[in-house]
Design an enzyme around this catalytic site. Structure first.
Site, PDB file in Angstrom:
ATOM      1  N   SER A 265       0.913  -1.040  -0.025  1.00  0.00           N
ATOM      2  CA  SER A 265       0.117  -0.149  -0.162  1.00  0.00           C
ATOM      3  C   SER A 265       0.857   0.954   0.197  1.00  0.00           C
ATOM      4  O   SER A 265       1.639   1.514  -0.799  1.00  0.00           O
ATOM      5  CB  SER A 265      -1.017   0.227   1.206  1.00  0.00           C
ATOM      6  OG  SER A 265      -2.054   0.657   0.918  1.00  0.00           O
TER       7      SER A 265
ATOM      8  N   ASP B 143      -8.865  -4.733  -6.041  1.00  0.00           N
ATOM      9  CA  ASP B 143      -8.516  -3.557  -5.086  1.00  0.00           C
ATOM     10  C   ASP B 143      -9.151  -2.244  -5.243  1.00  0.00           C
ATOM     11  O   ASP B 143      -9.092  -1.580  -6.462  1.00  0.00           O
ATOM     12  CB  ASP B 143      -6.739  -3.462  -5.392  1.00  0.00           C
ATOM     13  CG  ASP B 143      -6.529  -2.434  -3.954  1.00  0.00           C
ATOM     14  OD1 ASP B 143      -7.156  -1.929  -3.400  1.00  0.00           O
ATOM     15  OD2 ASP B 143      -5.199  -2.675  -3.963  1.00  0.00           O
TER      16      ASP B 143
ATOM     17  N   HIS C  75      -7.047  -5.524  -1.735  1.00  0.00           N
ATOM     18  CA  HIS C  75      -6.013  -4.566  -1.255  1.00  0.00           C
ATOM     19  C   HIS C  75      -5.154  -5.438  -0.217  1.00  0.00           C
ATOM     20  O   HIS C  75      -5.284  -5.373   0.630  1.00  0.00           O
ATOM     21  CB  HIS C  75      -6.490  -3.413  -0.431  1.00  0.00           C
ATOM     22  CG  HIS C  75      -5.338  -2.195  -0.279  1.00  0.00           C
ATOM     23  ND1 HIS C  75      -4.832  -1.737  -1.422  1.00  0.00           N
ATOM     24  CD2 HIS C  75      -5.218  -1.727   0.992  1.00  0.00           C
ATOM     25  CE1 HIS C  75      -3.932  -0.672  -0.914  1.00  0.00           C
ATOM     26  NE2 HIS C  75      -3.950  -0.998   0.469  1.00  0.00           N
TER      27      HIS C  75
END
Length: 620
Positions: free
Chosen positions: A467, A552, A584
């Site tokens: 991320s 995601d 994600h």
């Protein structure tokens, strides 16, 4: 005898037990446990000692659950990582299958609040009416029907009920400012109490026992957030409940039996409590002493308790001790072990996580953690492991990725770069519009600090992150290419322009805040372009490994596609893997094991650590 090479499968297996929660009346406990490769709900009857699975999800693990009343569980799951969670009801006294009770497709539902003093309903939210906002519904636990109890007029991002389930407090935002809304009774309209900028914390936590005042998390007039009793008439924080001059308070544990807070939680380098009730303090201190004598240095958390406060669930965990769960009897002091998350792991084979601190180039104090292999000679090859968020933080405790890297012979650097939460307002604000700048410097300065002290080998440094941590990987390879021999990007941002344009619809009310924290699409395109690694891909020389979930909703697949295409067009080696059943991050056990086995081999190829084939040790 060399240290055993722990197989990836052992470190990244689904936990044997997780999210343990006791029913309000104390009879049943429930937790997540593996079944058919997914985490499902296990029910344990304390009175009989018998247990059974309540669910048999085979394509996706259950995300979370809660007790609605003494016989009803509500659980959440999404589809292939899309984060559109649906809620299901389970009657633990019957064999009926779970009942879906929220809209089935494209809608995100969440549990807002269980209501321990009501057995008929809980409160949930979903964005089925309008994707940008969440309305509040009462979920009838017997019928599974939803009743709208608060329609979002636009911009409301938080709802707080009282003990009986009446929505009494709301927080509305225009993106840059937050307005606290309040009402005394359900039939009254909300009235505005006060407005603050998003930089000021005035976070309502719950209604106090007098039914009027509010427990709040506030940093008004101070740097760190403290817990106060706030008066809605005077608009002032009138009684300090818990505070630290160094760290932000996080929240409260609350007793329905005594109708008062019992502990405040915060994180220093590890999780801590400030106990506010003598009985709770005594129970925790005696239990913690016994658990530490048995398990070593562990943090002990109070995770769940019965309404009569006879039964408490405790979780004990440390850097080399995955979570172990216990049932505590308040009247007898008896501690019964319920299970261990990773019973197959030997703590003596795992590596301690040491708290560290260093100064960034501008003098900012950066705190973090260093994990070294149990058997090593300095300098060690280094894996830099920045956390995601970016407005979260790393904390001391068991981390399977950290243990994998250390077991393979790498030192692991985790740093809470500026903007990491829990260190006060000034530290948080120092990150604004600093993606790829001072935030990245904090990472760079940590590496150089370890190298200058002879801990890390400057010729063998790699960086791994997910991320925002994935963004930091790409930014590190682009802006300080001389530092790194390789990088691993897991669902990372490569282009801040496209990232900002493809946020989920329910993030849109926060756009003005994101403008101030990251940079404005309308007026600061050049700033965003300057710190977007995809526009500086010509500077990246180190080999890159990229993982992406196709579904995601936060970091769109195009973020990974762009950087991979830019590098491959120049002949820079890139390995790129997309999973169609993930979002994600990789949640599925098989995907998770496969991903870290791939990372293990990639790091060994470029940094020289050892690899493990799952059946025998191998060295590089």
């Amino acid at each position: 005898m060399p240290l055993r090479c722990i197989p990836v499968e052992e470190l990244f297996a689904n936990p044997a037990i997780a999210q343990v929660s006791i029913a309000p009346d104390g009879r049943f406990l429930a937790w997540l446990a593996p079944r058919n490769g997914q985490l499902n709900i296990w029910l344990y009857d304390r009175t009989t000692g018998q247990g059974r699975f309540l669910t048999d999800q085979r394509d996706r693990s259950i995300h979370a659950f809660a007790w609605g009343n003494a016989r009803t569980i509500v659980f959440a799951r999404d589809t292939n990582g899309d984060e559109n969670y649906q809620l299901y009801l389970l009657d633990v006294l019957s064999d009926e299958p779970p009942r879906l009770c929220t809209p089935p497709e494209g809608v995100r539902a969440e549990i807002l609040s269980t209501l321990p003093l009501r057995e008929d309903r809980i409160l949930v939210t979903h964005n089925g009416r309008q994707r940008e906002v969440f309305d509040v519904y009462a979920l009838d636990l017997a019928s599974g029907t939803l009743e709208l109890v608060a329609e979002n007029p636009g911009g409301v991002v938080e709802w707080i009920p009282d003990r009986k389930g009446t929505i009494r407090i709301a927080v509305r935002t225009d993106g840059a400012n937050r307005t606290l809304l309040y009402r005394e009774h359900a039939h009254e309209p909300f009235r505005e109490l006060l407005t603050t900028t998003f930089r000021t914390t005035l976070e309502p936590l719950r209604i106090a026992a007098d039914g009027r005042r509010i427990y709040v998390l506030s940093n008004r007039g101070r740097d760190t957030a403290a817990i106060y009793l706030f008066d809605p008439d005077t608009l002032r924080e009138e009684e300090l409940i818990a505070a630290s001059d160094t760290y932000d308070m996080q929240g409260l544990l609350y007793s329905y039996k005594h109708d008062q807070p019992t502990a405040a939680a915060y994180v220093s380098w590890r999780h801590e409590y400030v106990f506010l009730h003598p009985t709770w303090r005594s129970l925790w201190e005696h239990a913690a002493e016994r658990l530490r004598a048995q398990l070593g240095d562990v943090a002990v958390h109070v995770t769940s308790w019965s309404l009569d406060e006879e039964w408490f669930v405790l979780a004990a965990l440390g850097d080399t001790q995955p979570a172990a769960y216990y049932l505590l009897s308040a009247s007898t002091g008896e501690l019964v072990e319920l299970g261990r998350a990773m019973p197959h792991l030997d703590p003596t084979e795992l590596s301690p996580m040491q708290p560290i601190q260093y100064r960034a180039r501008d003098g900012m104090l950066i705190r973090g953690y260093l994990t070294l292999p149990r058997e090593h000679r300095k300098p060690v090859p280094l894996v830099v492991f920045p956390h995601g968020g970016p407005w979260t933080r790393d904390v001391w405790g068991f981390n399977p990725a950290v243990q994998l890297f250390a077991n393979r012979g790498y030192g692991v650097l985790q740093m809470n770069y500026r903007g990491s939460t829990g260190y006060g307002r000034r530290f948080w604000e120092a990150s604004f519009k600093q993606w790829g700048r001072a935030m990245q410097d904090d990472i760079t300065d940590g590496i150089r600090w370890l190298c200058s002290n002879g801990v890390a080998d400057p010729e063998r440094v790699g960086i791994v992150g997910g991320s925002y941590g994935g963004y930091a990987v790409l930014a590190g390879l682009a802006f300080t290419p001389e530092l790194y021999r390789c990088g691993v990007d897991i669902v990372g941002v490569s282009n801040l322009l496209t990232f900002r344009r493809t946020i989920p619809p329910y993030w849109k009310p926060l756009n003005q805040m994101l403008d101030e924290m990251i940079g404005s699409l309308e007026t600061e395109e050049e700033l965003l372009r300057a710190v977007s690694p995809v526009f500086h891909a010509d500077r990246i020389q180190a080999p890159l490994l990229v993982f992406q979930g196709a579904n995601d909703p936060r970091v769109n697949k195009a973020e990974s596609d762009q950087i991979v295409e830019a590098l491959r067009s120049r002949g820079v080696p890139v390995e790129y893997y997309v999973r169609q059943d993930e979002g994600h991050g990789f949640v599925g056990e098989q995907n998770r094991v496969w991903m870290y086995r791939t990372i293990e081999r990639f790091l060994a190829r470029h940094l020289g650590g050892r690899i493990c084939d799952g059946t025998a040790d191998a060295s590089r």
